[in-house]
Write a protein that holds these residues in place. Structure first.
Motif, mmCIF file in Angstrom:
data_model
loop_
_atom_site.group_PDB
_atom_site.id
_atom_site.type_symbol
_atom_site.label_atom_id
_atom_site.label_comp_id
_atom_site.label_asym_id
_atom_site.label_seq_id
_atom_site.Cartn_x
_atom_site.Cartn_y
_atom_site.Cartn_z
ATOM 1 N N GLU A 154 -13.331 11.154 -2.885
ATOM 2 C CA GLU A 154 -11.935 11.582 -3.065
ATOM 3 C C GLU A 154 -10.953 10.433 -2.949
ATOM 4 O O GLU A 154 -10.037 10.284 -3.765
ATOM 5 N N THR A 155 -11.160 9.616 -1.925
ATOM 6 C CA THR A 155 -10.260 8.465 -1.731
ATOM 7 C C THR A 155 -10.334 7.548 -2.938
ATOM 8 O O THR A 155 -9.315 7.063 -3.434
ATOM 9 N N PHE A 156 -11.560 7.303 -3.403
ATOM 10 C CA PHE A 156 -11.707 6.382 -4.535
ATOM 11 C C PHE A 156 -11.013 6.935 -5.774
ATOM 12 O O PHE A 156 -10.277 6.207 -6.447
ATOM 13 N N ALA A 157 -11.238 8.210 -6.051
ATOM 14 C CA ALA A 157 -10.629 8.817 -7.254
ATOM 15 C C ALA A 157 -9.102 8.677 -7.209
ATOM 16 O O ALA A 157 -8.462 8.328 -8.200
ATOM 17 N N LYS A 159 -7.228 6.485 -5.282
ATOM 18 C CA LYS A 159 -6.757 5.090 -5.304
ATOM 19 C C LYS A 159 -6.942 4.467 -6.676
ATOM 20 O O LYS A 159 -6.102 3.681 -7.130
ATOM 21 N N LEU A 160 -8.052 4.791 -7.307
ATOM 22 C CA LEU A 160 -8.307 4.204 -8.637
ATOM 23 C C LEU A 160 -7.242 4.652 -9.629
ATOM 24 O O LEU A 160 -6.785 3.856 -10.452
ATOM 25 N N LYS A 161 -6.851 5.907 -9.531
ATOM 26 C CA LYS A 161 -5.836 6.432 -10.465
ATOM 27 C C LYS A 161 -4.541 5.610 -10.356
ATOM 28 O O LYS A 161 -4.000 5.123 -11.355
ATOM 29 N N ILE A 162 -4.093 5.430 -9.121
ATOM 30 C CA ILE A 162 -2.837 4.691 -8.899
ATOM 31 C C ILE A 162 -2.980 3.242 -9.389
ATOM 32 O O ILE A 162 -2.133 2.715 -10.108
ATOM 33 N N GLN A 163 -4.079 2.622 -8.997
ATOM 34 C CA GLN A 163 -4.284 1.220 -9.365
ATOM 35 C C GLN A 163 -4.453 1.028 -10.852
ATOM 36 O O GLN A 163 -3.930 0.083 -11.437
ATOM 37 N N LEU A 164 -5.230 1.919 -11.465
ATOM 38 C CA LEU A 164 -5.500 1.739 -12.896
ATOM 39 C C LEU A 164 -4.232 1.949 -13.719
ATOM 40 O O LEU A 164 -3.994 1.213 -14.679
ATOM 41 N N ASP A 165 -3.418 2.913 -13.316
ATOM 42 C CA ASP A 165 -2.142 3.107 -14.032
ATOM 43 C C ASP A 165 -1.308 1.824 -13.967
ATOM 44 O O ASP A 165 -0.757 1.369 -14.975
ATOM 45 N N LYS A 167 -2.325 -1.260 -13.338
ATOM 46 C CA LYS A 167 -2.962 -2.403 -14.019
ATOM 47 C C LYS A 167 -2.943 -2.219 -15.533
ATOM 48 O O LYS A 167 -2.737 -3.181 -16.279
ATOM 49 N N ASN A 168 -3.145 -0.990 -15.991
ATOM 50 C CA ASN A 168 -3.084 -0.753 -17.445
ATOM 51 C C ASN A 168 -1.700 -1.086 -17.998
ATOM 52 O O ASN A 168 -1.579 -1.596 -19.110
ATOM 53 N N ALA A 169 -0.676 -0.825 -17.191
ATOM 54 C CA ALA A 169 0.684 -1.151 -17.639
ATOM 55 C C ALA A 169 0.807 -2.668 -17.838
ATOM 56 O O ALA A 169 1.368 -3.128 -18.837
ATOM 57 N N ILE A 170 0.271 -3.426 -16.898
ATOM 58 C CA ILE A 170 0.346 -4.900 -17.025
ATOM 59 C C ILE A 170 -0.496 -5.360 -18.218
ATOM 60 O O ILE A 170 -0.061 -6.179 -19.037
ATOM 61 N N ASP A 181 -10.127 3.146 -19.531
ATOM 62 C CA ASP A 181 -10.156 4.597 -19.427
ATOM 63 C C ASP A 181 -10.519 5.006 -17.996
ATOM 64 O O ASP A 181 -11.553 4.576 -17.457
ATOM 65 N N TYR A 182 -9.664 5.823 -17.389
ATOM 66 C CA TYR A 182 -9.845 6.220 -15.992
ATOM 67 C C TYR A 182 -11.161 6.961 -15.767
ATOM 68 O O TYR A 182 -11.952 6.594 -14.889
#
Ligand code: GDP
Ligand code: IMO
Ligand code: MG
Length: 429
Positions: A154-157, A159-165, A167-170, A181-182
């Motif tokens: 759960e934590t990974f899912a 945290k990854l969502k926040i981080q990937l959003d 990083k994808n923006a950058i 792709d998340y």
């Protein structure tokens, strides 16, 4: 219960893996404390060559416990591949333990490393493109994902969502590259988490028990003193602290847990990647080329040709101060066997004046000139020698001058990649 830290005294690839493997004979536990899969430690045992990137070099012995400490950064795909490969060679890895605190290298770190290097153009660092810098950036920014997060679904899912959003923006907006792709990344990394979970524990707490039992501990450095983010030739450095003090922070023990520091020094100097190198040789058919070809000086991780030059005793002396080195382990002395004349840099000059310390400013460092002493070579094959007194006199003169300039005793002299090709002047464990 001695504990020994083994660090690189130059710009990496000094032979730390070989020295750790040698010392590990008498160690109970071997700990990697910094860096990630940017390291490439080659260890040769019974003519079989093992290339280790994250696994501590002690893994090649049965019965030794190996820790990946909190200070490392772990690319799960790389470490699992390394585990698979080493198992296939018949190595027992049941005593491997991974800290629950290291930061996880994710595909966006690797992509950002590549994109940042490309954007720098001529000014690139020359990184290993393994995402090491961007992962440590997230650690310092307090946005990273740690091993304890990865193994908690759960934590990974989340945290990854926040981080990937972010990083994808950058990746898309700044670099105009393709986003990740998340769902795909989540699935892949939850798979890695299932494979890694059994190794993960609080290795700092486990080390407390190791010390209580009075066991021998070896801390394996990766990278080197002049790649250190604080003390190296910034910005041409790695993004962590390879220096000895971080053996404590990067493993979860205090500074008094360290008894000895061994500084590994290659008998000449090499560097891979960009950045200043005072004693570099630029020849194509002279001693620099001979070092590269005789010594097969090509990177373990990237295959890049290593830049080669004479031994710089000024940086070794500085490394001695920065790491509290109490013994030098000189490696690859045999690579100089066929050289009629060998030079060693024993001081620096800046604008005609002798200077004692390495300048911080790269602009000043670029104008520094080496002060050389020339030595007669030994022109003898030393690879079979096992006793210090049996080394040719010219080889001993060279080593002893280094020890004098660096202000540190000789502890080990290595004359070949094999375990037995080791001359011991001081038993440390
Ligand atoms: P590390 O990153 O510091 O562990 O060093 P690397 O493994 O990247 O590079 C050192 C290379 O030198 C490896 O291929 C070792 O097997 C090899 N090596 C280590 N000590 C010696 C030595 O004394 N003589 C020779 N000829 N090779 C050595
Ligand atoms: P071992 O442990 C030699 C260098 C890279 C680059 C700089 C930054 O085998 O001695 P990074 O990927 O860390 O962001 O790259 O640091 N570098 C090394 N050079 N040996 C290493 O490790 C290195 N690890 C990083 O070439 O110049
Ligand atoms: Mg290496």
């Amino acid at each position: 219960m001695p504990s020994v830290v083994v660090i690189g005294s130059q710009w990496g690839d000094e032979g730390k893996g070989k020295i750790v493997d040698y010392l590990a004979q008498k160690a109970d536990v071997v700990v990697r404390y910094s860096g990630g899969s940017n390291a490439g430690h080659t260890v040769v045992v019974d003519d079989v060559s093992y290339k280790l990137r994250l696994l501590p070099s002690g893994i090649l012995y049965t019965g030794k416990t190996c820790f990946l400490g909190n200070g490392v950064v772990i690319n799960p795909g790389v470490v699992l591949q390394e585990i698979r490969e080493i198992k296939e060679k018949g190595v027992d890895i049941s005593r491997l333990l991974i800290s629950d605190r290291p930061h996880v290298v994710l595909p966006y770190h690797t992509r950002l490393d590549e994109l940042q290097e490309a954007a720098l153009g001529q000014k690139k660092i020359g990184t290993t493109k393994g995402g090491i810098g961007p992962c440590y950036m997230d650690k310092v920014a307090r946005t990273g994902i740690r091993m304890c997060d990865l193994i908690d679904k759960e934590t990974f899912a989340e945290k990854l969502k926040i981080q990937l959003d972010a990083k994808n923006a950058i990746i898309t907006k700044i670099y105009g590259a393709e986003p990740f792709d998340y769902e795909q990344m989540l699935k892949q990394f939850l798979g890695y988490a299932d494979e890694l979970r059994l190794y993960v524990t609080d290795t700092g707490a486990a080390l407390e028990e190791v010390f209580e039992k009075g066991q021998n501990v070896l801390f394996e450095g990766a990278q080197a003193t002049f790649l250190d983010i604080d003390h190296g030739t910034y910005p041409y450095v790695t993004s962590s602290n390879p220096t000895a003090a971080n053996a404590a922070t990067g493993s979860g023990v205090g500074p008094r847990a360290i008894d000895h520091v061994v500084g590994v020094v290659k008998a000449y100097t090499t560097r891979v990647g960009e950045g200043p190198f005072v004693t570099e040789l630029h020849d194509t058919d002279g001693p620099g080329n001979e070092m590269r070809e005789t010594g097969h000086e090509y990177g373990t991780v990237t295959g890049r040709p290593r830049r080669c030059g004479w031994l710089d005793a000024v940086i070794v002396r500085t490394a001695a101060r920065l790491n509290s080195i109490d013994y030098l382990a000189i490696t690859r002395l045999d690579i100089l066997d066929k050289m009629p004349k060998i030079k060693m840099c024993v001081g620096y000059k800046y604008r005609g004046e002798a200077i004692r310390h390495i300048p911080a400013s790269l602009k000043v460092l670029a104008q520094v000139e080496p002060i050389y002493e020339e030595f007669d070579g030994w022109l003898t094959d030393i690879s079979g020698i096992r006793k210090y007194e049996e080394l040719p006199l010219n080889a001993r003169k060279y080593l002893e001058r280094l020890s004098e300039v660096a202000g540190v005793e000789l502890g080990i002299v290595s004359v070949g990649a094999g375990r037995k090709q080791t001359i011991v002047l001081k038993e440390l464990l």
